[in-house]
Scaffold this motif. Structure first.
Motif, PDB file in Angstrom:
ATOM      1  N   PRO A 124       0.816  -1.223   0.000  1.00  0.00           N
ATOM      2  CA  PRO A 124       0.000   0.000   0.000  1.00  0.00           C
ATOM      3  C   PRO A 124       0.845   1.266   0.000  1.00  0.00           C
ATOM      4  O   PRO A 124       0.466   2.271  -0.616  1.00  0.00           O
ATOM      5  CB  PRO A 124      -0.817  -0.126   1.296  1.00  0.00           C
ATOM      6  N   THR A 150      -7.897  -6.353  -3.778  1.00  0.00           N
ATOM      7  CA  THR A 150      -7.616  -5.062  -4.401  1.00  0.00           C
ATOM      8  C   THR A 150      -8.726  -4.069  -4.093  1.00  0.00           C
ATOM      9  O   THR A 150      -8.477  -2.884  -3.842  1.00  0.00           O
ATOM     10  CB  THR A 150      -7.460  -5.216  -5.928  1.00  0.00           C
ATOM     11  N   ASN A 153      -8.225  -2.601  -0.603  1.00  0.00           N
ATOM     12  CA  ASN A 153      -7.153  -1.610  -0.576  1.00  0.00           C
ATOM     13  C   ASN A 153      -7.561  -0.338  -1.313  1.00  0.00           C
ATOM     14  O   ASN A 153      -7.199   0.776  -0.900  1.00  0.00           O
ATOM     15  CB  ASN A 153      -5.887  -2.185  -1.220  1.00  0.00           C
ATOM     16  N   LYS A 156      -9.660   1.893   0.865  1.00  0.00           N
ATOM     17  CA  LYS A 156      -8.839   2.590   1.864  1.00  0.00           C
ATOM     18  C   LYS A 156      -8.107   3.773   1.238  1.00  0.00           C
ATOM     19  O   LYS A 156      -8.017   4.845   1.830  1.00  0.00           O
ATOM     20  CB  LYS A 156      -7.843   1.614   2.484  1.00  0.00           C
TER      21      LYS A 156
END
Length: 630
Positions: A124, A150, A153, A156
């Protein structure tokens, strides 16, 4: 565009001079990847451009898309991006496994702005750095149906304020209706396809790109932990795609198979842009590409069913295929292309013996757009990665301590340098009012690119690689920055010094191993340090296969780390393991010369040479057998 001059007679190495007798500018290449697609849609509107498999289990249930349909879909997505504020110098990040939507989005991002593909398997932190460096405020990424990890992430990143807009991709054969997307404060979230479908796809509403406009930003490994973004212009990509397509081995009727991820330049240039030049159909694998185990059980049937003419992959793929029983007719498969990492002799020989299909090696790097050298299936030259491509120039140089270059004559070993229309304009180092600020960072000298690879070049432009001047570890085509491993080990309180290198591996080409020196009175064991590195390194491929504790690590006369000695030690250990117990072996030594490592195997019985060759031919090693007395 002069269609008559577009395709020269180019089938053998001796054709190169006649090809270059006509200037590249006279051939009338499209100005951009967009013009390349427009030309394909005009010449072959109803012909299938791409056939995309949902996954290996459903290889008989693909979706088909014609060239005219592909153009309309690219128009729709590019217009969507334009409506979100994307203009010519704005980057659009793409982070998803291969699917039909990603093919469209990649071309659309190059039309509306600048495509910035990202490997979702990166940490990340690295993904965040790449987004920041590119300046991308729009991210096109896989949704929950396509890649759950994916998607997590991505949410986020979006919630952290890294992007302003998030366009979500669905699987190639996604059912309707689509799952409801979450609301993210301050971020426009929508499906790429559903939102774009409201557009009729007839035209692009913005300003099309010119040849010298940036087309893409590709992240590439380096010798530090900071991600590098190599910029490609549209002229770079179109010229290199033409060089790949400009041979008489494949025709308009040829079918190309694609399984490499689109964040890799090989997938974009070799299996997306180059086929557009001749209107060739490309069969794309499912999201996992060549990493899907089930693909190999059906692979030869897929080749027969779709009449695949050529394919592109890395050596590890061909090593696996060499063990897959041939249960179908492979007569359509003219040759298989291999690149991205060194090709072991045994992989070449095993694949060709198993299938009867020539394995054609190539050489290239991201900073030269993609491909610089190609081999010829009808004129094999084992040990060489190929002849330079038309309009690219290659030479070897000696780089002095002051940084000055001295050209070396053909046949001598030096640092390989490249010039020509495929050489990139530089790495992204910042942003200006006019777009991305670029700098060669010492790799560009008077229009020549320092590849960092050690090679010799003959008078016919054939390149023989003999080693790497750079420290990258290439595991199955995956570039690994050794600093990632070294930093992780140096964070252990007992470690005083660390150095990571590539160890030859029969399957992956090479795998990372690390050597460390401990502080006085420290007691950490190799197993403990291996476990530590596995916990600290987020990039799974970069976790070392072994950690070796030494009293000291080798350094040069001026105190710099001397990794070549460690690469030699790692290679010798592999050879000792392979030859253990083989009668007639007297010694195994290493010679470091011209920046490369050669293994010398001393034998007392000449009859053992064939066995040595069979064992070491599985690796990308340079080795010689030397007769020794008892």
């Amino acid at each position: 565009m002069n269609e008559d001059l577009l395709w020269p007679a180019y089938r053998t190495p001796t054709d190169l001079a006649s090809v270059e007798a006509t200037a590249l500018e006279e051939r009338g290449l499209p100005a951009s990847t967009y013009e390349l697609l427009v030309r394909a849609a005009r010449l072959w509107p109803e012909k299938t451009a791409v056939t995309v498999l949902p996954d290996a289990a459903r290889w008989r249930q693909p979706i088909h898309c014609s060239f005219s349909e592909l153009l309309a879909q690219v128009h729709r997505t590019a217009n969507l991006l334009h409506g979100l504020g994307v203009r010519r110098h704005d980057a659009v990040a793409l982070m998803a496994p291969n699917c039909h939507g990603l093919l469209v989005a990649t071309l659309a991002a190059q039309l509306a702005g600048v495509a910035a593909p990202i490997n979702s398997a990166l940490s990340p932190e690295h993904i965040g750095e790449l987004l920041d460096r590119s300046g991308a405020r729009i991210l096109i990424a896989s949704g929950p149906e396509l890649d759950e990890s994916t998607w997590e992430n991505t949410q986020k990143l979006a919630a952290s304020g890294a992007v302003d807009g998030l366009l979500v991709l669905r699987p190639t054969d996604a059912p309707t209706p689509a799952p409801t997307l979450p609301d993210l404060p301050g971020v426009k979230v929508a499906y790429a396809s559903g939102t774009a479908d409201a557009d009729d796809g007839a035209v692009f509403v913005g300003v099309p790109p010119a040849s010298d406009d940036l087309a893409a930003l590709f992240h590439t490994g380096g010798t530090t932990g900071t991600p590098k973004l190599a910029a490609h212009t549209h002229g770079n990509e179109v010229a290199n795609a033409w060089m790949i397509a400009a041979n008489e081995l494949l025709s308009e009727d040829s079918v190309v198979f694609a399984g490499l991820p689109l964040f890799h330049v090989n997938a974009l240039l070799v299996t997306l842009l180059a086929p557009l030049f001749k209107g060739q159909t490309v069969v794309w694998t499912g999201p996992q590409g060549y990493r899907e185990p089930a693909l190999y059980g059906a692979f030869w049937e897929i080749v027969e069913h779709y009449k695949v003419s050529a394919m592109s992959a890395v050596p590890t793929v061909y090593a696996v295929l060499s063990g897959c029983p041939v249960n179908a007719d492979l007569s359509s498969l003219q040759f298989a292309m291999v690149g991205a990492s060194p090709l072991p002799t045994a992989v070449r020989e095993n694949f060709q013996a198993h299938t009867g299909v020539p394995l054609v090696e190539g050489y290239g790097l991201t900073e030269a757009t993609c491909a610089t050298a190609r081999s010829f299936p009808d004129h094999p030259r084992p040990g060489e990665v190929g002849q330079r491509m038309p309009y690219q120039q290659v030479k070897v140089v000696r780089i002095g301590p002051d940084g000055c270059w001295q050209d070396l004559p053909p046949g001598q070993v030096g640092v390989l340098a490249i010039s020509g229309p495929s050489v990139f304009p530089g790495y992204v180092v910042g942003r200006t009012d006019g777009g991305h600020a670029l700098d060669g960072l010492g790799k560009l000298v008077d229009g020549w690119l320092d590849t960092g690879d050690l090679a010799r070049v003959d008078a016919d432009g054939f390149i023989h690689l003999v080693g790497r001047g750079k420290d990258l570890i290439i595991r199955g085509g995956h570039n690994i920055d050794p600093a990632v491993i070294e930093d992780a080990l140096l964070s252990h309180p007992d470690v005083a010094a660390a150095s990571a290198v590539g160890r030859p591996d029969r399957h992956a080409g090479e795998v990372p191993v690390a050597y460390v020196a401990l502080h006085p009175c420290a007691s950490a064991t190799e197993d403990q340090l291996l476990a530590w590195s596995a916990d600290e390194i987020t990039e799974r491929a970069a976790v070392p296969k072994a950690v070796v504790v030494r009293d000291t690590l080798p350094v040069t006369d001026v105190g710099k780390p001397y990794k070549l000695a460690l690469r030699a030690e790692a290679a010798r250990d592999v050879v000792l393991g392979e030859l253990h117990g083989l009668a007639g072996i007297r010694s195994v030594d290493t010679v470091v010369e011209d920046g490369s490592v050669t293994i010398l195997v001393g034998v007392t019985d000449p009859g053992v040479e064939a066995a040595v060759g069979a064992l070491l031919g599985q690796y990308t090693l340079t080795w010689r057998v030397v007769r020794r007395k008892e």
